[in-house]
Scaffold this active site. Structure first.
Site, PDB file in Angstrom:
ATOM      1  N   SER A 324       0.810  -1.214   0.000  1.00 47.07           N
ATOM      2  CA  SER A 324       0.000   0.000   0.000  1.00 47.07           C
ATOM      3  C   SER A 324       0.852   1.277   0.000  1.00 47.07           C
ATOM      4  CB  SER A 324      -0.956  -0.037   1.203  1.00 47.07           C
ATOM      5  OG  SER A 324      -1.917   0.976   1.135  1.00 47.07           O
ATOM      6  N   ASP A 335       9.993   5.766 -10.277  1.00 42.67           N
ATOM      7  CA  ASP A 335       9.611   6.381 -11.554  1.00 42.67           C
ATOM      8  C   ASP A 335      10.366   7.675 -11.818  1.00 42.67           C
ATOM      9  OD1 ASP A 335       7.927   4.294 -11.972  1.00 42.67           O
ATOM     10  OD2 ASP A 335       6.066   5.451 -11.931  1.00 42.67           O
ATOM     11  N   LYS A 349      -0.673  -4.289  -3.092  1.00 45.92           N
ATOM     12  CA  LYS A 349      -1.976  -3.730  -2.720  1.00 45.92           C
ATOM     13  C   LYS A 349      -2.072  -2.321  -3.297  1.00 45.92           C
ATOM     14  CE  LYS A 349      -5.017  -2.456   1.079  1.00 45.92           C
ATOM     15  NZ  LYS A 349      -5.154  -1.050   0.638  1.00 45.92           N
TER      16      LYS A 349
END
Length: 464
Positions: A324, A335, A349
């Site tokens: 999460s 990224d 998740k």
């Protein structure tokens, strides 16, 4: 010809029923208001026009057959169940069933459950100290929380709990299992678990305690290299993370040469806390965005100007217990190329749950969105893949010194400081071996940071 008198009596509903048999000429648009639509149909009929009525989409109508089944089951339970059951209990059970059948994270929160959820996000609650979910009808450990009874007793991420005390968990709801695990501090519960690599079940005794979760832990792992452990994302984690970084640089007396952020076995927590933590390390750009069916679930979070570490090399450690909010942090830094992600694939998740109060004591926790990394990757059921895969291991260092050295030659020329050098080398070797035995993944991260730092310095010297 005898004229038959109409029995519709100009009732709008009856007129609509009659007109439903007719067809419309192209281009005739009917009003949305039922009364206005009825009048328009009547005028069309009087003018000799063919009128078309747009009937409701059957897919959008209430499923009457299923509703009849529901009321039939409700009635039969009330009449024939072995014990009398109140209407309130049956309706609450129906609500629980509606939510729990959607996904493992949607649930109905009765007063005690609602209170426990608020406690867990504030940082203090009672129980064992594990984040759990459902898998094939059993309770799966997503991650044990640091310094809690479960972690100290040896519970590991990925363990499958098949019995709580003498009660099998098969058939239990997640809420029922959590209630059994919670209890009076000082009492003991036996967890029977299945673990990969073990032939049969393992029994672990865990003593319940009041769980006080420290979200951030930090220390220097070596001169110039800092370490921050995030155990769980709570409301204050973002500000505590910034304070920890400032404290490490003050302890070192200068800017750090490298930083390890450890979110292994971090089950997640508050979305905003993960955003604030990422924001502290990014100078600009998207951090995470969410997509759902309702407008309020479509959110975008971007970084404000200012990287508190000013480009210092970072390694983020993840594993199968990182879930999460941990994956939001790792995905954002990955990224943007701000950190090297090391370890093993995360839990996966990638959904957002919203707590929706129904009244002062009841609420529902419902999945309302999926979240995506800045590059548009959904983490749901796939997880974050590390840039460098490093599996947990324990190394035993062999004697790496040459069998025969210059210092062993009879009458060798003294170097002037060889005694001090040998002592320091032995101390450093022992220190590194100890670190590797304790945490191979952490030691790998430290070595990577050292290599990155050396290359950066060489590049700077080359450009001068």
């Amino acid at each position: 010809m005898k004229r038959v008198r109409s029995t519709f009596n100009n009732s709008p509903l009856r007129c609509l029923t009659l007109a439903a048999c007719l067809f419309a000429a192209p281009g005739l648009a009917l009003a949305q208001d039922p009364e206005a639509q009825t009048q328009q149909i009547l005028e069309g009929i009087q003018n000799g026009e063919r009128v078309q009525i747009q009937l409701p989409d059957p897919e959008e109508q209430l499923p009457l057959d299923e509703l009849r089944k529901f009321t039939e089951v409700f009635s039969r339970i009330k009449a024939a169940y072995v014990e009398e059951v109140s209407d309130r209990k049956l309706l609450e059970s129906a609500i629980k069933g509606m939510l729990s059948d959607l996904d493992p994270h949607s649930t109905y929160l009765a007063p005690k459950d609602y209170e426990q959820l608020e406690e867990s996000t504030s940082g203090e609650f009672g129980g064992l100290g594990i984040e759990v979910g459902m898998e094939n009808g059993f309770i799966k450990v997503i991650a044990p929380i640091d310094d809690t009874p479960a972690q100290k007793a040896g519970v590991l991420a990925g363990d499958l709990i098949i019995k709580l005390g003498d009660k099998p968990v098969k058939g239990m709801s997640l809420e029922e299992a959590v209630k059994l695990m919670r209890g009076k501090p000082g009492t003991v519960i036996t967890l029977t678990i299945m673990r990969d690599g073990e032939v049969g079940p393992i029994e672990i005794d865990v003593t319940r305690d009041v769980i006080k979760v420290t979200s951030i832990k930090s220390r220097m792992i070596e001169n110039g290299y800092g370490y921050v452990r995030i155990t769980q994302f709570q409301a204050e984690t973002g500000s505590q993370f910034r304070q920890a970084l400032i404290g490490l640089e003050e302890e070192y007396g200068s800017d750090l040469d490298g930083l390890v952020i450890d979110v292994r076995n971090n089950p997640g927590g508050v979305l905003q806390a993960a955003v604030e933590t990422s924001d502290a390390l990014l100078d600009e750009g998207l951090i995470v965005y969410t997509e759902g069916r309702i407008q309020s679930s479509r959110l975008r979070f971007s970084a404000k100007a200012g990287d508190i570490m000013e480009g210092t090399p970072i390694v983020v450690l993840i594993n199968g217990g990182s879930a999460s909010a941990s994956e939001i942090l790792a995905g954002a830094l990955q990224d943007h190329g701000r950190a090297v992600i090391m370890g093993t694939q995360s839990f996966g998740k990638g959904s957002v749950q919203t707590v929706i109060p129904l009244d002062e004591t009841h609420a529902i926790k419902m999945t309302t969105a999926r979240y995506f990394t800045p590059d548009g990757r959904s983490i749901q059921a796939t997880g974050i893949k590390p840039d460098i895969v490093v599996r947990p291991a324990e190394l035993t260092e062999l004697d790496g010194r040459p069998f025969f050295t210059e210092a062993d030659l009879s009458g060798h020329l003294e170097g002037g400081n060889e005694g001090d050098s040998r002592d320091k080398q032995d101390q450093d070797t022992e220190s590194q071996a100890s670190a590797a035995e304790r945490d191979y993944q952490l030691n790998s991260a430290l070595n990577l940071l050292k290599g990155m730092n050396i290359l950066n310095r060489k590049e700077q010297d080359k450009n001068q």
